[in-house]
Write a protein that holds these residues in place. Sequence first.
Motif, PDB file in Angstrom:
ATOM      1  N   VAL A 320       0.766  -1.180  -0.089  1.00 43.29           N
ATOM      2  CA  VAL A 320      -0.033  -0.245   0.039  1.00 43.29           C
ATOM      3  C   VAL A 320       0.823   1.065  -0.025  1.00 43.29           C
ATOM      4  N   VAL A 321       0.534   2.233  -0.754  1.00 38.64           N
ATOM      5  CA  VAL A 321       1.154   3.675  -0.791  1.00 38.64           C
ATOM      6  C   VAL A 321       0.043   4.615  -0.582  1.00 38.64           C
ATOM      7  N   SER A 322       0.252   5.442   0.415  1.00 38.52           N
ATOM      8  CA  SER A 322      -0.997   6.248   0.830  1.00 38.52           C
ATOM      9  C   SER A 322      -0.293   7.498   1.215  1.00 38.52           C
ATOM     10  N   PRO A 330       0.417   6.025  11.721  1.00 40.42           N
ATOM     11  CA  PRO A 330       0.791   5.079  12.543  1.00 40.42           C
ATOM     12  C   PRO A 330       1.299   3.619  11.853  1.00 40.42           C
ATOM     13  N   TYR A 331       0.922   3.177  10.892  1.00 39.79           N
ATOM     14  CA  TYR A 331       1.129   2.007  10.111  1.00 39.79           C
ATOM     15  C   TYR A 331       2.215   2.457   9.088  1.00 39.79           C
ATOM     16  N   SER A 332       3.015   3.606   9.289  1.00 40.70           N
ATOM     17  CA  SER A 332       4.150   3.921   8.262  1.00 40.70           C
ATOM     18  C   SER A 332       5.219   2.740   8.208  1.00 40.70           C
ATOM     19  N   GLY A 333       5.463   1.789   9.193  1.00 40.60           N
ATOM     20  CA  GLY A 333       6.384   0.736   9.057  1.00 40.60           C
ATOM     21  C   GLY A 333       6.111  -0.347   7.957  1.00 40.60           C
ATOM     22  N   LEU A 334       4.643  -0.508   8.008  1.00 42.41           N
ATOM     23  CA  LEU A 334       3.969  -1.585   6.973  1.00 42.41           C
ATOM     24  C   LEU A 334       3.623  -0.773   5.630  1.00 42.41           C
ATOM     25  N   GLN A 346       8.236   7.195  -6.409  1.00 42.22           N
ATOM     26  CA  GLN A 346       9.226   6.500  -5.780  1.00 42.22           C
ATOM     27  C   GLN A 346       8.735   5.714  -4.847  1.00 42.22           C
ATOM     28  N   LYS A 347       7.787   5.906  -3.967  1.00 44.23           N
ATOM     29  CA  LYS A 347       7.401   4.978  -2.965  1.00 44.23           C
ATOM     30  C   LYS A 347       6.601   3.832  -3.815  1.00 44.23           C
ATOM     31  N   ILE A 348       6.000   3.790  -4.664  1.00 46.65           N
ATOM     32  CA  ILE A 348       5.606   2.847  -5.574  1.00 46.65           C
ATOM     33  C   ILE A 348       6.415   1.745  -6.075  1.00 46.65           C
ATOM     34  N   LYS A 349       7.632   2.350  -6.485  1.00 45.64           N
ATOM     35  CA  LYS A 349       8.568   1.487  -6.940  1.00 45.64           C
ATOM     36  C   LYS A 349       9.317   0.808  -5.677  1.00 45.64           C
ATOM     37  N   ASP A 350       9.336   1.622  -4.413  1.00 49.12           N
ATOM     38  CA  ASP A 350       9.966   1.133  -3.281  1.00 49.12           C
ATOM     39  C   ASP A 350       9.085  -0.258  -2.924  1.00 49.12           C
ATOM     40  N   ALA A 351       7.803   0.205  -2.971  1.00 53.77           N
ATOM     41  CA  ALA A 351       7.053  -1.035  -2.621  1.00 53.77           C
ATOM     42  C   ALA A 351       6.909  -2.042  -3.378  1.00 53.77           C
ATOM     43  N   ALA A 361       2.786 -10.556   5.484  1.00 53.34           N
ATOM     44  CA  ALA A 361       2.629 -11.246   6.794  1.00 53.34           C
ATOM     45  C   ALA A 361       2.134 -10.256   7.892  1.00 53.34           C
ATOM     46  N   ALA A 362       2.916  -9.301   7.774  1.00 58.36           N
ATOM     47  CA  ALA A 362       2.973  -8.082   8.899  1.00 58.36           C
ATOM     48  C   ALA A 362       1.592  -7.489   8.680  1.00 58.36           C
ATOM     49  N   ARG A 363       1.406  -7.094   7.176  1.00 57.80           N
ATOM     50  CA  ARG A 363       0.118  -6.422   7.131  1.00 57.80           C
ATOM     51  C   ARG A 363      -0.830  -7.121   7.252  1.00 57.80           C
ATOM     52  N   LEU A 364      -1.058  -8.390   7.070  1.00 55.90           N
ATOM     53  CA  LEU A 364      -2.277  -9.323   7.276  1.00 55.90           C
ATOM     54  C   LEU A 364      -2.287  -9.502   8.835  1.00 55.90           C
ATOM     55  N   LYS A 365      -1.302  -9.563   9.597  1.00 53.26           N
ATOM     56  CA  LYS A 365      -1.523  -9.363  10.985  1.00 53.26           C
ATOM     57  C   LYS A 365      -2.450  -8.368  11.478  1.00 53.26           C
ATOM     58  N   ILE A 366      -1.757  -7.085  10.959  1.00 58.16           N
ATOM     59  CA  ILE A 366      -2.595  -5.671  11.407  1.00 58.16           C
ATOM     60  C   ILE A 366      -4.235  -5.557  10.877  1.00 58.16           C
TER      61      ILE A 366
END
Length: 389
Positions: A320-322, A330-334, A346-351, A361-366
């Motif tokens: 996700v890019v937002s 608060p979810y900027s680490g994910l 750039q963030k889309i490329k990074d993602a 897995a971390a996103r699904l946990k949240i």
Amino acid sequence: MTKKLLENQDIICISSVDWEPIWTRKQQVMSRLPTSNRILYVEPPISLLSPFKDPSCWKKWKTWREGLRKWRENIYLYSPPMILPFGNIYRTVNWLNQSWLTPFLRAAIKKLNFKDPILWTYLPNTADLVGKLGEKLVIYDCVDEHSAYTGFRPATVLSLEKKLLQKADIVFVTAKGLYQAKKPYCKEIHLIPNAADVAHFRRTLDPVTPVAPELKNLPRPVIGFVGVIQDWIDTDLIAELARRRPSWSFVLVGPAAPGIDLTDLQALPNVHLLGRKEKEVLPSYLKGFDVCINPFRLNRLTATVSPLKFYEYLASGKPVVSVPLPEVEPYSGLVEIATTPEEFEQKIKDALESEAPERRAARLKIAEENSWEQRVAEMMEKILPHLER
């Protein structure tokens, strides 16, 4: 220890959206309350001018004439008659509208034989309706800064909402900004953010879920958006991204609200506007996305929004890019956070480049921690003490 449930209540839900076709917080909550509760879901009435702005509104004449419609054994839908325009501009007009609607609602309540109902409202203008339906408890679920809506007079809406906040026994809000703004006027207020239908959107990961046919042959990567294209969706940002990256495919799944100009997007060959799709097939579209985007305009309205699509994206497992919304940061680490088109690109490329099973897995946990089942359980926990007094 088993948590107590809200049971055997008659509930009048005054909603801001029709039951179909777009499901939002209102339907998600009402459909998850225990089935021992009987629910009258009141769809928003249109004004006398609405069909001339949006011809699809003419169908509301038909649904009004149908009277009560049963959705399932314990949920009944009702579409009220037309009202005067400008109720969100002039207090007197709103009072007239609510007075006009009252006998129609009373008739529906009588037909269902409701006794001592709970009034659960999503609209500030129902401040002039409170006390007229024989309710024993008033709940206001505030999901947006209504005074920031286009076409509304802020002073009028704020005045109505202040009156409703003071009358409500319980107020729920979806975002910290709303909590801070509404708290001074409330007897009791609780922050209950939006969530996702986790089980439904996790179908994106199911091997048997097919990729939507419109996406199968698109050039990769596919950058996707799901939701209604309202005036707070930054279509200029999407257009600029598409111009900067002509080899990427940009897919928007969802209807455009009346009056939204999509001319710039329609002119771009790598932008694909697919319109509204049934909620049952949305996982097939998400499955075809490489990155999901949350491109809100940054303004007074979105500063206090809890974006449904954000939680749905998380439940799909997709990157996700937002934009930097207070409820997303608060979810900027994910997820990736960006403001300008350059940053977004750039963030889309990074993602795309950093995607890994651990991040998914971390996103699904949240997402699992932000399900509608959990939100409804929280709401019931706050409501029950009022019914036991």
